[in-house]
Design an enzyme around this catalytic site. Sequence first.
Site, PDB file in Angstrom:
ATOM      1  N   ASN A 172      -7.542  -4.477 -66.592  1.00  0.00           N
ATOM      2  CA  ASN A 172      -6.708  -3.320 -66.910  1.00  0.00           C
ATOM      3  C   ASN A 172      -5.628  -3.722 -67.902  1.00  0.00           C
ATOM      4  O   ASN A 172      -5.027  -4.795 -67.787  1.00  0.00           O
ATOM      5  CB  ASN A 172      -6.051  -2.777 -65.635  1.00  0.00           C
ATOM      6  CG  ASN A 172      -5.221  -1.536 -65.920  1.00  0.00           C
ATOM      7  OD1 ASN A 172      -5.759  -0.436 -66.057  1.00  0.00           O
ATOM      8  ND2 ASN A 172      -3.907  -1.706 -66.024  1.00  0.00           N
ATOM      9  N   ILE A 175       1.039  -0.728 -70.448  1.00  0.00           N
ATOM     10  CA  ILE A 175       2.306  -1.068 -71.094  1.00  0.00           C
ATOM     11  C   ILE A 175       3.431  -0.726 -70.129  1.00  0.00           C
ATOM     12  O   ILE A 175       3.664   0.448 -69.824  1.00  0.00           O
ATOM     13  CB  ILE A 175       2.463  -0.323 -72.433  1.00  0.00           C
ATOM     14  CG1 ILE A 175       1.368  -0.791 -73.397  1.00  0.00           C
ATOM     15  CG2 ILE A 175       3.844  -0.565 -73.035  1.00  0.00           C
ATOM     16  CD1 ILE A 175       1.334  -0.071 -74.708  1.00  0.00           C
ATOM     17  N   TYR A 176       4.100  -1.752 -69.633  1.00  0.00           N
ATOM     18  CA  TYR A 176       5.191  -1.604 -68.687  1.00  0.00           C
ATOM     19  C   TYR A 176       6.399  -2.373 -69.218  1.00  0.00           C
ATOM     20  O   TYR A 176       6.257  -3.515 -69.652  1.00  0.00           O
ATOM     21  CB  TYR A 176       4.807  -2.165 -67.310  1.00  0.00           C
ATOM     22  CG  TYR A 176       3.400  -1.827 -66.884  1.00  0.00           C
ATOM     23  CD1 TYR A 176       2.999  -0.502 -66.728  1.00  0.00           C
ATOM     24  CD2 TYR A 176       2.460  -2.830 -66.645  1.00  0.00           C
ATOM     25  CE1 TYR A 176       1.700  -0.186 -66.356  1.00  0.00           C
ATOM     26  CE2 TYR A 176       1.164  -2.526 -66.269  1.00  0.00           C
ATOM     27  CZ  TYR A 176       0.783  -1.207 -66.125  1.00  0.00           C
ATOM     28  OH  TYR A 176      -0.499  -0.897 -65.762  1.00  0.00           O
ATOM     29  N   ARG A 177       7.552  -1.758 -69.161  1.00  0.00           N
ATOM     30  CA  ARG A 177       8.733  -2.438 -69.677  1.00  0.00           C
ATOM     31  C   ARG A 177       9.098  -3.614 -68.769  1.00  0.00           C
ATOM     32  O   ARG A 177       8.842  -3.597 -67.559  1.00  0.00           O
ATOM     33  CB  ARG A 177       9.902  -1.466 -69.817  1.00  0.00           C
ATOM     34  CG  ARG A 177      10.547  -1.075 -68.511  1.00  0.00           C
ATOM     35  CD  ARG A 177      11.625  -0.032 -68.746  1.00  0.00           C
ATOM     36  NE  ARG A 177      12.465   0.136 -67.573  1.00  0.00           N
ATOM     37  CZ  ARG A 177      13.266   1.165 -67.371  1.00  0.00           C
ATOM     38  NH1 ARG A 177      13.330   2.130 -68.276  1.00  0.00           N
ATOM     39  NH2 ARG A 177      14.015   1.250 -66.291  1.00  0.00           N
ATOM     40  N   ARG A 189       8.211  -3.691 -64.441  1.00  0.00           N
ATOM     41  CA  ARG A 189       8.472  -2.334 -63.948  1.00  0.00           C
ATOM     42  C   ARG A 189       7.224  -1.467 -64.119  1.00  0.00           C
ATOM     43  O   ARG A 189       7.043  -0.777 -65.105  1.00  0.00           O
ATOM     44  CB  ARG A 189       9.645  -1.695 -64.687  1.00  0.00           C
ATOM     45  CG  ARG A 189      10.118  -0.417 -64.006  1.00  0.00           C
ATOM     46  CD  ARG A 189      11.186   0.297 -64.804  1.00  0.00           C
ATOM     47  NE  ARG A 189      11.874   1.279 -63.993  1.00  0.00           N
ATOM     48  CZ  ARG A 189      11.368   2.454 -63.619  1.00  0.00           C
ATOM     49  NH1 ARG A 189      10.149   2.779 -64.004  1.00  0.00           N
ATOM     50  NH2 ARG A 189      12.068   3.280 -62.870  1.00  0.00           N
ATOM     51  N   LEU A 191       4.906   1.554 -62.205  1.00  0.00           N
ATOM     52  CA  LEU A 191       4.940   2.575 -61.172  1.00  0.00           C
ATOM     53  C   LEU A 191       3.684   2.473 -60.318  1.00  0.00           C
ATOM     54  O   LEU A 191       2.643   1.995 -60.758  1.00  0.00           O
ATOM     55  CB  LEU A 191       5.063   3.961 -61.803  1.00  0.00           C
ATOM     56  CG  LEU A 191       6.297   4.145 -62.698  1.00  0.00           C
ATOM     57  CD1 LEU A 191       6.350   5.565 -63.238  1.00  0.00           C
ATOM     58  CD2 LEU A 191       7.578   3.808 -61.954  1.00  0.00           C
ATOM     59  N   ARG A 194       0.095   3.300 -61.515  1.00  0.00           N
ATOM     60  CA  ARG A 194      -0.427   2.684 -62.731  1.00  0.00           C
ATOM     61  C   ARG A 194      -1.417   1.576 -62.394  1.00  0.00           C
ATOM     62  O   ARG A 194      -1.374   0.954 -61.330  1.00  0.00           O
ATOM     63  CB  ARG A 194       0.717   2.140 -63.585  1.00  0.00           C
ATOM     64  CG  ARG A 194       1.722   3.187 -64.040  1.00  0.00           C
ATOM     65  CD  ARG A 194       1.123   4.192 -64.999  1.00  0.00           C
ATOM     66  NE  ARG A 194       0.690   3.579 -66.244  1.00  0.00           N
ATOM     67  CZ  ARG A 194       1.476   3.382 -67.289  1.00  0.00           C
ATOM     68  NH1 ARG A 194       2.744   3.756 -67.250  1.00  0.00           N
ATOM     69  NH2 ARG A 194       0.999   2.830 -68.384  1.00  0.00           N
ATOM     70  N   GLY A 195      -2.318   1.295 -63.344  1.00  0.00           N
ATOM     71  CA  GLY A 195      -3.415   0.363 -63.089  1.00  0.00           C
ATOM     72  C   GLY A 195      -2.963  -1.019 -62.669  1.00  0.00           C
ATOM     73  O   GLY A 195      -3.537  -1.626 -61.752  1.00  0.00           O
ATOM     74  N   ASP A 287      16.398   5.423 -71.251  1.00  0.00           N
ATOM     75  CA  ASP A 287      14.960   5.681 -71.255  1.00  0.00           C
ATOM     76  C   ASP A 287      14.610   6.892 -72.100  1.00  0.00           C
ATOM     77  O   ASP A 287      15.467   7.522 -72.699  1.00  0.00           O
ATOM     78  CB  ASP A 287      14.464   5.855 -69.814  1.00  0.00           C
ATOM     79  CG  ASP A 287      13.055   5.341 -69.640  1.00  0.00           C
ATOM     80  OD1 ASP A 287      12.126   5.996 -70.150  1.00  0.00           O
ATOM     81  OD2 ASP A 287      12.874   4.280 -69.013  1.00  0.00           O
TER      82      ASP A 287
END
Length: 495
Positions: A172, A175-177, A189, A191, A194-195, A287
């Site tokens: 997978n 894009i996570y900050r 971070r 959620l 998310r994959g 954000d």
Amino acid sequence: MKYRDLRDFLSLLEQRGELKRISQPIDPYLEMTEIADRTLRAGGPALLFENPKGYSMPVLCNLFGTAKRVAMGMGQEDVSALRDVGKLLAFLKEPDPPKGFRDLFDKLPKFKQVLNMPTKRLNSAPCQEQVWQGEDVDLSRIPVMHCWPEDAAPLVSWGLTITRGPHKERQNLGIYRQQVLGKNKLIMRWLSHRGGALDYQEWCEAHPGERFPVAVALGADPATILAAVTPVPDTLSEYAFAGLLRGHKTEVVKCLSNDLEVPASAEIVLEGYIEQGDMAPEGPYGDHTGYYNEIDNFPVFTVTHITQRQDAIYHSTYTGRPPDEPAVMGVALNEVFVPILQKQFPEIVDFYLPPEGCSYRLAVVTIKKQYAGHAKRVMMGIWSFLRQFMYTKFVIVCDDDINARDWNDVIWAITTRMDPSRDTVLIENTPIDYLDFASPVSGLGSKMGLDATNKWPAETPREWGRPIKMDEDVRARIDALWDELAIFSDKDAKR
């Protein structure tokens, strides 16, 4: 036009005047954000900061700051061509068997594209030309941007996080900050839906106490980057879809410290793991909502290796009140969503996510209404069909005589075709964006559907209004006479 790596893409952008090199020393602390924000709002070029203050590594910003550059990154010349990308995704999501020889012939191009889906694994790759490991790992070598005055720390914003669940063959990409926590630590971070987060949850259940392998690629080729933000079917790897966009297989290489595969041409790769139970408070950060978000606990990513290309480029962005780069990408990807939705709901004429609504919190849908209650069915379908719309708070459904992308039309439909009590749907206790501080509790809130369609007899006992429309013969006569009337002078016309 297809691109083998990020540098290939930048070369073309520069040829077309879509890339601006900035040689003056610019600080990653706030200054880059201000310059990128002003440039994006003016529809300007991608920016390559060649001399970040205190660093030798250039910083790339605003890469996808126009819808045109998003389309170019997907191998298309125009945003409208992204509908074809959506049609391909719709086909992959629910492929129809050929209905005959002619249909088979028409679908051959799609079947040929599928040949580009498997990855090509290399023994060595540009992304591993330089290697730091152990005590030599130091994230402060990278000019990570500190975007807003009250941000908690520098933030990695464009990292492609690569994971694999214990029961899955495919990897997978998401894009996570990632907040910089120390020389070898970041806060991941992601959620819960998310994959990457799902892979991690499954790993913890299957391997209690064991470290979860993670890799983060920075500066991959545009097809791979955009595949990570495109609604690919859950059964399809983002690498596979990137191969379809690019027209040739995605080249990958095995990480030095684990079995994950990373884009071979990436500028920088971070390898490491998440120790189960290792959490840290993340934020606050400015954000895409235009506000600073709440502090919350997320897993800590420990970096064991940093690998990179010679003369690596750091790819970054900022998020803020729209328009920002995610909002611009949302405008472009909107065109991808339309054919996917139409495959499931053929009555949908258009679908629009206004960028000022954070590109996902409000949707306007126009339909060819066929029966009483039809609008409510479409609302429920939007909320449940694609994971991307789980956090869409408002869905407005209009008839097909309304332009979904024209607020004048939409507001007219709402104010003339809706009764607030009869035509409003409210649903409580639904999944909501954790960044949405307006919800009663974090991650759980309500949704509103607005039925702004003309009402059918079963929906109202009253005679429904007929829109005012001029006689077509009269319009034609006045069209022929209009210039002769000279009601507006040339000066008025210029105004």
